[in-house]
Design an enzyme around this catalytic site. Structure first.
Site, PDB file in Angstrom:
ATOM      1  N   GLU A   1     -22.709 -13.247  55.659  1.00  0.00           N
ATOM      2  CA  GLU A   1     -23.127 -12.482  56.835  1.00  0.00           C
ATOM      3  C   GLU A   1     -23.821 -13.343  57.882  1.00  0.00           C
ATOM      4  OE1 GLU A   1     -23.806  -7.839  56.380  1.00  0.00           O
ATOM      5  OE2 GLU A   1     -25.399  -9.015  55.479  1.00  0.00           O
TER       6      GLU A   1
ATOM      7  N   GLN B   1     -17.223  -1.997  56.155  1.00  0.00           N
ATOM      8  CA  GLN B   1     -17.932  -2.330  54.919  1.00  0.00           C
ATOM      9  C   GLN B   1     -18.604  -1.096  54.339  1.00  0.00           C
ATOM     10  OE1 GLN B   1     -20.389  -6.001  54.642  1.00  0.00           O
ATOM     11  NE2 GLN B   1     -22.114  -4.623  54.347  1.00  0.00           N
ATOM     12  N   GLY B   2     -18.218  -0.684  53.149  1.00  0.00           N
ATOM     13  CA  GLY B   2     -18.787   0.487  52.499  1.00  0.00           C
ATOM     14  C   GLY B   2     -19.832   0.103  51.464  1.00  0.00           C
ATOM     15  N   TYR B   3     -21.031  -0.201  51.925  1.00  0.00           N
ATOM     16  CA  TYR B   3     -22.115  -0.599  51.023  1.00  0.00           C
ATOM     17  C   TYR B   3     -23.233   0.440  51.006  1.00  0.00           C
ATOM     18  CZ  TYR B   3     -20.658  -5.386  49.823  1.00  0.00           C
ATOM     19  OH  TYR B   3     -20.019  -6.477  49.310  1.00  0.00           O
ATOM     20  N   SER B   4     -23.983   0.540  52.108  1.00  0.00           N
ATOM     21  CA  SER B   4     -25.186   1.386  52.132  1.00  0.00           C
ATOM     22  C   SER B   4     -24.847   2.861  51.934  1.00  0.00           C
ATOM     23  CB  SER B   4     -25.925   1.217  53.463  1.00  0.00           C
ATOM     24  OG  SER B   4     -26.406  -0.089  53.610  1.00  0.00           O
TER      25      SER B   4
ATOM     26  N   SER C   1     -33.640  -5.335  55.652  1.00  0.00           N
ATOM     27  CA  SER C   1     -34.933  -5.083  56.290  1.00  0.00           C
ATOM     28  C   SER C   1     -35.879  -6.258  56.079  1.00  0.00           C
ATOM     29  CB  SER C   1     -35.564  -3.809  55.719  1.00  0.00           C
ATOM     30  OG  SER C   1     -35.930  -4.015  54.362  1.00  0.00           O
TER      31      SER C   1
ATOM     32  N   GLU D   1     -38.787  -6.189  54.899  1.00  0.00           N
ATOM     33  CA  GLU D   1     -39.407  -6.084  53.571  1.00  0.00           C
ATOM     34  C   GLU D   1     -38.546  -6.769  52.514  1.00  0.00           C
ATOM     35  OE1 GLU D   1     -40.807  -2.659  50.342  1.00  0.00           O
ATOM     36  OE2 GLU D   1     -39.858  -2.092  52.229  1.00  0.00           O
TER      37      GLU D   1
ATOM     38  N   SER E   1     -20.421   0.252  60.098  1.00  0.00           N
ATOM     39  CA  SER E   1     -20.059  -0.224  61.431  1.00  0.00           C
ATOM     40  C   SER E   1     -18.549  -0.173  61.639  1.00  0.00           C
ATOM     41  CB  SER E   1     -20.544  -1.664  61.630  1.00  0.00           C
ATOM     42  OG  SER E   1     -21.941  -1.745  61.518  1.00  0.00           O
TER      43      SER E   1
END
Length: 385
Positions: free
Chosen positions: A239, A115-118, A364, A366, A155
């Protein structure tokens, strides 16, 4: 809706347990194991469509499989990102051609995904991504995109054949506008570079991925160009779900190990430690029933965020208690900085170190609190910089 297991589910449980006992022998390679699961149709149980070589299973049967898989001690899955994240997204947003091309290899365990997100500057704030996908010149039918940018915390990228990449196809657009989700092949020497990130545990499941003009085909844009934010949010909704219950089976095994250690070291004689163990046990039971209630249809828009807050903090507290019951031995271990993994960790040390990230990855704390505040409680939106 009341969530429970009936007689058919228990028959399915015996089938799953018997299959795992017969096939989980030795130490199969990760890819070989995925193919073995795929050959007997155990990949894609939760898909609302069949015909890809996958078995169909009810929601309760999916829970049964996830729990029995966790109890069996079978290898950690390499194909879950394709099966649990990309496949439902393709089923919901993909074209018939995309489904025909990508779902069968996922179901057979033949193609692995990441997965190419962050990105380094856009983790929890996903709308701030800067990776670009620029159309190349050519006819519309043969059009390709050139993808450039950096993704992080990816990952299993070192094992993946493909990556679904959230990229900006309209560089002039701001925030969540002008984004697209592209399916990018990883085997592009010189255009895709994967660099493992060594973690505190000494392992490297996470990676940095650098795209330098990597090519993606126009027909591999999911949901249409410019609709990436909507598709990405739909994907993130997959997810959490059935996998949460399997995760709790693993948590229960870790808790048992901590209890056994506390008894053997005498730490259980400490009333504070005993109180902590009882609280963790009670909280784990509460998390299970909350997860079952949510799967049964009684949840709300904030349920996934509540679940993430619950298990992230719980697992960290378990890690804290794990080193406490070990005593001074928890801080010792052989070191060899020349080795790929410079130190050997026992299970409780690994638990403590890995759980430090539980309140960060996967969204997170938050961010989860912000989602609950804004979408459930209706509080004013957080100011955006």
């Amino acid at each position: 809706m009341e969530f429970g297991f009936d007689a058919e589910d228990e028959v399915f449980r015996r089938t799953a347990r018997d299959w795992l006992a017969a096939h989980h022998t030795g130490d199969p390679g990760r890819r070989d194991w995925e193919r073995e699961l795929g050959r007997d149709g155990w990949i894609g149980l939760g898909w609302p469509e069949d015909g890809y070589g996958n078995r169909r299973a009810t929601l309760t049967q999916q829970v049964v499989w996830a729990e029995e898989y966790a109890r069996s001690g079978a290898p950690a899955r390499s194909g879950h990102i394709g099966e649990k994240l990309l496949a439902p997204t393709l089923i919901g947003h993909g074209t018939a051609e995309q489904k025909a091309r990508f779902l069968p290899p996922i179901a057979r365990g033949e193609e692995l995904w990441c997965q190419g997100y962050s990105e380094p500057g856009a983790g929890s704030d996903l709308a701030g991504i800067t990776t670009t996908a620029v159309p190349e010149e050519g006819s519309a039918a043969a059009r390709t995109y050139r993808v450039s940018g950096q993704k992080i915390w990816t990952s299993l990228a070192h094992e993946a054949d493909w990556c679904f990449v959230l990229a900006r196809t309209r560089p002039d657009a701001q925030r969540h506008h002008g984004l697209s989700l592209l399916l990018v092949p990883m085997d592009q020497p010189g255009r895709v570079e994967v660099r493992p990130i060594r973690q505190l545990t000494g392992t490297s499941e996470f990676n940095e991925v650098f795209f330098d003009g990597a090519r993606a085909r126009a027909e591999h844009v999911v949901g249409g160009e410019g609709n990436g934010w909507r598709v990405a949010m739909s994907l993130l909704g997959h997810e959490r779900g059935v996998s949460t219950l399997a995760q709790q089976v693993g948590f229960a095994a870790e808790l048992r190990r901590v209890v056994e250690t506390a008894v053997s070291t005498g730490a259980a004689d400490d009333p504070v430690v005993r109180d902590g163990l009882v609280r963790l046990w009670a909280e784990l039971r509460t998390m299970r029933w909350n997860a079952l209630r949510t799967l049964g249809g009684s949840g709300d828009v904030g349920a996934p965020s509540v679940a993430k807050l619950l298990w992230g903090g719980w697992h960290q507290r378990l890690g804290d208690l794990a080193v406490r019951v070990r005593g001074a031995e928890a801080s010792t271990g052989p070191l060899d900085w020349s080795a790929a993994a410079p130190y050997e960790l026992d299970p409780l040390q690994h638990l403590f170190l890995f759980s430090r990230a539980d309140t960060i990855y996967g969204g997170s704390d938050e961010i989860q609190r912000t989602i609950i505040a804004e979408r459930v409680l209706g509080l004013p939106k957080e100011p955006r910089g």
